[in-house]
Design an enzyme around this catalytic site. Structure first.
Site, PDB file in Angstrom:
ATOM      1  N   GLU A 159      -4.671   7.752  -3.081  1.00 12.27           N
ATOM      2  CA  GLU A 159      -5.180   6.480  -2.574  1.00 12.27           C
ATOM      3  C   GLU A 159      -5.428   5.496  -3.722  1.00 12.27           C
ATOM      4  OE1 GLU A 159      -4.900   6.166   0.528  1.00 12.27           O
ATOM      5  OE2 GLU A 159      -6.003   4.346   1.004  1.00 12.27           O
ATOM      6  N   HIS A 166       1.768   4.545  -2.783  1.00  5.90           N
ATOM      7  CA  HIS A 166       1.882   5.992  -2.533  1.00  5.90           C
ATOM      8  C   HIS A 166       3.267   6.501  -2.945  1.00  5.90           C
ATOM      9  CE1 HIS A 166      -1.904   6.694  -0.516  1.00  5.90           C
ATOM     10  NE2 HIS A 166      -1.674   5.843   0.452  1.00  5.90           N
ATOM     11  N   HIS A 223       0.828  -1.202   0.000  1.00  6.28           N
ATOM     12  CA  HIS A 223       0.000   0.000   0.000  1.00  6.28           C
ATOM     13  C   HIS A 223       0.872   1.266   0.000  1.00  6.28           C
ATOM     14  CE1 HIS A 223      -3.728   2.286   1.139  1.00  6.28           C
ATOM     15  NE2 HIS A 223      -2.831   3.098   1.651  1.00  6.28           N
ATOM     16  N   GLU A 224       1.790   1.347   0.955  1.00  2.00           N
ATOM     17  CA  GLU A 224       2.623   2.556   1.055  1.00  2.00           C
ATOM     18  C   GLU A 224       3.558   2.673  -0.152  1.00  2.00           C
ATOM     19  OE1 GLU A 224       1.680   4.713   3.125  1.00  2.00           O
ATOM     20  OE2 GLU A 224       0.416   3.389   4.325  1.00  2.00           O
TER      21      GLU A 224
HETATM   22 ZN    ZN Z   1      -3.169   5.212   1.839  1.00  4.66          ZN
END
Ligand code: ZN
Length: 501
Positions: free
Chosen positions: A294, A268, A264-265
């Site tokens: 996101e 980003h 997830h990160e």
């Molecule tokens: Zn996030």
């Protein structure tokens, strides 16, 4: 123009650098700072924020923009110079409309509110935070009133995160999405739950961290420009386009925690790493919106990271890292265990299908509060009744109900939550467009080849930075306005195959 433009860029770069210094101080506070450093750190952060704000509202900056704006009339909307001036104007206007004493009162209030919430949540004591939340609501509404002429009182709050998006449109998307999701959850949860034992074994932390970094290097996380550390709550932050920091956390009895927070990160981080390096030091060098950000984290975490093709390639590496635990676990069983769907109370632990129901409940409650149709004292009850209605379960207490998220106790009420679901919707639309340009993407993932997907995202989503509004970016990238269909089809196809009834 060039002389004035250079002056503008020099001023904007100072603001950018002060904000970066604040980000580095915050990163350090969350990773390595000894606990006793916190009060001095709070002071240092307040000072950097004040210095950045003073520069942003400097009337000289306004005069410079007044002089430059007429000169952009001949430039295309998407030229770097006109975009830079447009964004600087937007930031200047927003900052100068909000009185400094409102802001300082609000930040003072939030630091108290956060502290009270931190104690009240474990004690399940909503009454203690109630007066703080009431003041937060008053001040959130007061903030909206600094931007008169809005269509809905939430619009100025949404603008902070999703520039140009309106509450009315978000409401329409969300009610359509809810109509698709509620029966999907109903159908899936009538079927037997997958066996979770493959991911709930003992996985030593060091091995998890090493594997996580291996996997994200394969998808483009560049150790020359980015690093990973540990923190209580995973996050990603940018110091500059050549210095991206992300964090993860590890649970030794749950393989999914670190694995998926790292993916997830990384999503980003890849966004920030992909922004045009020429924008460094300017307001262009950041994301289009929280929702677009996101969309990138959820795309790598879910559309890639929880997909079968990705694990067809990656599972042997995982088995090699943890042979005793996974040698005898077939890929199919592992794949099912990382895609369990269940009705649950906690948003951050929710699966792909139920997650958006959590978000939409918060968004609706925020609109009710801002419109004055719901009072803070009735919020816990409203929370429970919406959970019962949408998710079919009710929290037994406020700790796992209205007190669970930090957002309302450390920020404004309104404007933030919708971006999580907007990001999910966008992630599927981006993936669909990438696959229509590169139909081999699923096969590529199965071979561990991320080049086509990365190339498409870099070109259409990452490189422009903040040049376009989120809805402009989606339309330019995919040729379509933001729409639900790709996301709903994605969920139907994936979970229809996982849970055939
Ligand atoms: Zn996030």
């Amino acid at each position: 123009m060039p002389a004035d433009l250079d002056k503008l860029k020099a001023r904007l770069q100072e603001i950018y650098d002060l904000e970066a210094i604040a980000s580095l101080l915050s990163w350090d506070q969350s990773t390595y700072m000894p606990p006793e450093g916190s009060s001095a750190r709070g002071r240092q952060l307040a000072l950097t924020a004040t210095l950045a704000h003073e520069r942003l509202v400097d009337p000289e900056l306004g005069h410079l923009l007044d002089d430059l704006e007429p000169l952009t009339a001949d430039l295309p909307y998407d030229s770097d110079d006109s975009s830079l001036i447009r964004l600087a104007r937007r930031d200047f206007d927003r900052a100068t409309r909000v009185p400094a004493d409102h802001l300082s009162e609000f930040y003072q209030h939030l630091s108290e509110s956060y502290e009270v919430w931190r104690q009240a949540r474990p004690e399940d004591d909503f009454q203690r935070v109630r007066p703080y939340l009431e003041k937060t609501l008053d001040m959130s509404r007061a903030y909206a009133e600094f931007f008169p002429g809005y269509e809905h009182i939430a619009d100025p709050l949404i603008d902070v995160h999703e520039y140009g998006m309106k509450a009315s449109r978000v409401r329409t998307w969300f009610s359509e999405l809810r109509q698709a999701l509620v029966p999907m959850v109903e159908r899936i949860t009538q079927q037997p739950e997958p066996d979770m034992s493959p991911v709930h074994q003992h996985f030593p932390a060091a091995g998890q961290l090493e594997l996580g970094l291996d996997l994200v290097h394969q998808i483009g996380f560049d150790p020359q420009r980015a690093r990973q550390d540990k923190s209580a709550h995973p996050f990603m932050t940018r110091i500059s386009l050549g210095d991206i920091r992300m964090t993860t956390r590890v649970k030794e009895d749950d393989l999914t925690e670190s694995l998926f927070s790292t993916l997830h990160e990384t999503g980003h981080a890849l966004y920030e790493l992909g922004i045009d390096p020429a924008y460094e030091g300017t307001p262009l060098a950041t994301a289009s919106s929280s929702g677009v950000h996101e969309s990138q984290s959820r795309l790598w975490e879910n559309l890639v990271g929880r997909s079968l093709p990705y694990w067809e390639h990656t599972y042997p590496q995982l088995q090699a890292a943890f042979p005793d635990q996974l040698r005898d676990v077939p890929l199919e069983a592992f794949y099912r265990s990382i895609n369990r769907v269940q009705r649950s109370l906690i948003r951050t632990d929710a699966d792909e299908v139920t997650y958006n129901l959590h978000v939409m409940i918060r968004f609706d409650l925020e609109l009710d509060l801002l419109e004055g149709r719901l009072e803070v004292r009735h919020l816990p009850e409203a929370w429970r009744s919406r959970y019962k209605q949408d998710l079919g379960i009710e929290p037994p207490d406020d700790r796992d109900g209205v007190l669970q998220d930090v957002h309302w106790y450390s920020g404004r009420i309104g404007g933030g939550f919708q971006s999580y679901t907007i990001g999910n919707i966008m992630s599927a639309q981006f993936m669909q467009a990438a696959k229509s340009e590169f139909p081999s993407i699923d096969d590529d993932l199965g071979r561990g080849d991320f080049s086509h997907l990365s190339q498409w995202l870099a070109e259409h989503v990452h490189r422009p930075g903040r040049k376009f509004t989120p809805e402009e970016l989606v339309e330019r990238a995919t040729g379509r306005p933001l729409e639900l269909e790709p996301y709903i089809s994605y969920l139907r196809d994936k979970f229809g195959a996982l849970y055939p009834s």
